[in-house]
Design a protein around this motif. Structure first.
Motif, PDB file in Angstrom:
ATOM      1  N   TYR A   3       0.814  -0.988   0.043  1.00 46.96           N
ATOM      2  CA  TYR A   3       0.010  -0.059   0.174  1.00 46.96           C
ATOM      3  C   TYR A   3       1.034   1.013   0.041  1.00 46.96           C
ATOM      4  CZ  TYR A   3      -4.042  -2.974   1.089  1.00 46.96           C
ATOM      5  OH  TYR A   3      -5.073  -3.773   1.080  1.00 46.96           O
ATOM      6  N   PRO A  38      -4.700  -1.513   5.755  1.00 48.74           N
ATOM      7  CA  PRO A  38      -5.403  -0.664   6.683  1.00 48.74           C
ATOM      8  C   PRO A  38      -5.660  -1.431   8.298  1.00 48.74           C
ATOM      9  CG  PRO A  38      -6.704  -1.147   5.247  1.00 48.74           C
ATOM     10  CD  PRO A  38      -5.534  -1.506   4.702  1.00 48.74           C
ATOM     11  N   HIS A  68      -8.703   4.712   4.650  1.00 46.92           N
ATOM     12  CA  HIS A  68      -8.369   3.938   3.342  1.00 46.92           C
ATOM     13  C   HIS A  68      -9.740   3.688   2.774  1.00 46.92           C
ATOM     14  CE1 HIS A  68      -8.343  -0.196   1.358  1.00 46.92           C
ATOM     15  NE2 HIS A  68      -7.231   0.539   0.882  1.00 46.92           N
ATOM     16  N   ILE A  75      -3.366   4.728   1.519  1.00 47.42           N
ATOM     17  CA  ILE A  75      -3.765   4.961   3.110  1.00 47.42           C
ATOM     18  C   ILE A  75      -3.186   6.233   3.673  1.00 47.42           C
ATOM     19  CG2 ILE A  75      -3.352   4.143   5.436  1.00 47.42           C
ATOM     20  CD1 ILE A  75      -2.892   1.216   4.245  1.00 47.42           C
TER      21      ILE A  75
END
Length: 88
Positions: A3, A38, A68, A75
């Motif tokens: 991410y 997340p 998120h 994120i």
């Protein structure tokens, strides 16, 4: 899947005011967010505040909050600081 973790400018300023131990914990949290997404149930007092918002405690007095959006790899850490001023 990795991410992409970003931080708001006010979070970056707040990090400088945090004790060194909490700064290190926040860095570890950002690494975990990047690697695992997340949901971070291994962090103290982790909770999902809504469909897009999450938070956990870095220590008794310090917290971090992030958001998120579903189906994205973004994120955003939108708060890191004292528990008293947390936006939840």
């Amino acid at each position: 899947m990795n991410y992409r973790v970003t931080m708001k400018r006010k979070v970056l300023r707040a990090i400088g005011k945090m004790p060194r131990a909490e700064q290190k914990k926040l860095a570890l949290l950002v690494d975990d967010l990047s690697d695992h997404g997340p949901a971070q149930p291994g962090w103290p007092n982790f909770s999902k505040l809504s469909d897009e918002k999450y938070h956990c405690h870095l220590s008794r007095k310090w917290v971090a909050c992030w958001r998120h959006e579903k189906k994205t790899i973004e994120i955003e850490v939108n708060y890191a600081g004292s528990r008293e001023n947390a936006p939840y």
